[in-house]
Design an enzyme around this catalytic site. Structure first.
Site, PDB file in Angstrom:
ATOM      1  N   LEU A  24      40.504  45.164  51.518  1.00 51.23           N
ATOM      2  CA  LEU A  24      39.070  45.637  51.926  1.00 51.23           C
ATOM      3  C   LEU A  24      37.997  44.667  51.223  1.00 51.23           C
ATOM      4  O   LEU A  24      37.123  44.328  51.565  1.00 51.23           O
ATOM      5  CB  LEU A  24      38.553  47.106  51.388  1.00 51.23           C
ATOM      6  CG  LEU A  24      39.447  47.978  52.203  1.00 51.23           C
ATOM      7  CD1 LEU A  24      38.956  49.507  51.533  1.00 51.23           C
ATOM      8  CD2 LEU A  24      39.024  48.242  53.788  1.00 51.23           C
ATOM      9  N   VAL A  32      40.809  45.526  46.314  1.00 50.99           N
ATOM     10  CA  VAL A  32      40.584  46.845  46.923  1.00 50.99           C
ATOM     11  C   VAL A  32      41.463  47.044  48.320  1.00 50.99           C
ATOM     12  O   VAL A  32      40.939  46.123  48.908  1.00 50.99           O
ATOM     13  CB  VAL A  32      39.197  47.189  46.994  1.00 50.99           C
ATOM     14  CG1 VAL A  32      39.101  48.771  47.639  1.00 50.99           C
ATOM     15  CG2 VAL A  32      38.640  47.021  45.608  1.00 50.99           C
ATOM     16  N   ASP A 150      24.471  47.839  37.156  1.00 50.57           N
ATOM     17  CA  ASP A 150      24.941  46.849  38.071  1.00 50.57           C
ATOM     18  C   ASP A 150      24.661  47.124  39.526  1.00 50.57           C
ATOM     19  O   ASP A 150      25.328  46.771  40.227  1.00 50.57           O
ATOM     20  CB  ASP A 150      26.632  46.665  37.882  1.00 50.57           C
ATOM     21  CG  ASP A 150      27.113  45.365  38.278  1.00 50.57           C
ATOM     22  OD1 ASP A 150      26.478  44.591  38.493  1.00 50.57           O
ATOM     23  OD2 ASP A 150      28.255  45.219  38.852  1.00 50.57           O
TER      24      ASP A 150
END
Ligand SMILES: Nc1ncnc2c1ncn2[C@@H]1O[C@H](COP(=O)(O)OP(=O)(O)OP(=O)(O)O)[C@@H](O)[C@H]1O
Length: 354
Positions: A24, A32, A150
């Site tokens: 992904l 991921v 973040d």
């Protein structure tokens, strides 16, 4: 995404039963995968996102990298079902890998979504919708004493339902909000010189690393398998954490974030608290509205100078959204919208005005 009926929080995943379907995304810390459990879900009807980090790579990146990966897992394990935050579906640890599963978000991220819009900008109503959900997620993290640190479009994933999910908690930080003298804890405990105690956090059950042998995931990561789409997280140079003096208690002095999203108090190294997230929300909203961030300079030095000195430029008619962004981009964190009781005002500006 449909969730597997047997999924509970903090399941120990059996690495031998996990099959990766595709990659992904790739970040600084790991890969991921879209994956499924061949035992409980042989047909892959309930795939999940599996973040896998290679311990050996972590060691070569940064001293703190492994602690940050474990901290991310700890934060995920502590989030108790929130509509706009990920739920930890399970985790595993092998001799070479560390991994955890969260629900798959099939809608991509806000950065990709923005580029799919006309002129790469969102409508004001879409921006308010996303802001409202992000505010709820940030408020929840802050109520847990966690500054996210973040926030940027790439870290706002979109679920199949269209709602958002924040991702990537390795830079987040536990701030002591009640007892001023208590030192901050988190991945950056090196900043504080204290031992991590994660008191309100449910510690993850220790999983003894199994004997060394190659499993399906290790083979993919080592040799590739055609699952890799070559995706790598786009743009946004992260400012690597650097040490600054520790003020103790409720403020964090480590220097982290993504260049264009870094707040004035972080640039000044004055110590910061939850206000950094409201600043970043202002930058994010600005970028969604204009297709660019407000303070970007030719280089990092110029960007930081702009963050400290330059007022954001708002083109076009003054709208309630522009007003909101302007108040979030207040350079003085104590006057910034979202600060303490100002949070109610922030919410009313987003929720009540359309
Ligand atoms: N739950 C999810 N569903 C779908 N895709 C995801 C999910 N989690 C992560 N991704 C994809 O994987 C990419 C990398 O994830 P993530 O940001 O968590 O990795 P990272 O290594 O921490 O990145 P960074 O470089 O910011 O440290 C994301 O940009 C996204 O494209």
């Amino acid at each position: 995404m449909e969730t597997h009926p047997n999924n509970n929080n903090n399941l120990n995943l059996n690495i031998d039963n996990i099959r990766a379907i595709k990659v992904l995304g790739k970040g600084a810390m790991g890969t991921v995968f879209l994956a499924h459990d061949i035992d409980s879900d042989p047909d892959g009807n309930y795939p999940f996102a599996l973040k896998v980090v290679e311990k050996s790579l972590l060691k070569t990146k940064h001293n703190d990298a492994e602690r940050r990966a474990r901290w991310e897992m700890t934060v995920l394990a502590s989030i108790n079902h929130h509509p706009f935050l990920p739920t930890l579906l399970g985790s595993f640890e092998a001799h070479d890998l560390l991994g955890w599963a969260v629900p798959f978000c099939s809608g991509g991220d806000l950065n990709v979504l923005r580029y799919n819009q006309n002129d790469a900008v969102f409508s004001s109503s879409a921006i308010k919708f996303y802001l409202a959900e992000i505010v709820c997620a940030l408020e929840h993290l802050h109520s847990m004493g966690i500054a996210y640190r973040d926030l940027k479009p790439e870290n706002v994933l979109v679920q199949g339902s269209g709602h958002v999910t924040l991702t990537d908690f390795d830079l987040s930080r536990k701030l002591s909000i009640r007892k001023k003298k208590q030192p901050a804890v988190g991945f950056g405990s090196s900043d504080s010189g204290s031992t991590n105690t994660f008191r309100e956090f449910k510690p993850l059950p220790p999983t003894p690393p199994p004997p060394q042998r190659r499993n399906h995931l290790t083979r993919i990561l080592t040799y590739g398998s055609g699952l890799d789409s070559g995706l790598r997280k786009a743009k946004s140079a992260r400012v690597s954490p650097r040490r600054a003096s520790f003020a103790g208690g409720k403020r964090s002095n480590s220097f982290v974030g993504t260049e264009e999203y870094v707040s004035p108090e972080v640039v000044r190294g004055e110590g910061h608290e939850f206000g950094v997230d409201w600043w970043a929300l202002g930058i994010l909203a600005y970028e969604m509205l204009y297709g660019r961030t407000p303070f970007k300079g030719k280089n990092r030095k110029e960007t930081f100078r702009n963050v400290l000195m330059v007022r954001p430029e708002f083109v076009g008619q003054r709208t309630s959204l522009i007003d909101l962004i302007d108040k979030l981009l207040e350079k003085d964190p104590s006057k910034r919208l979202g600060h303490f009781r100002g949070r109610r005002r922030l919410k009313s500006m987003i929720f009540l005005e359309g």
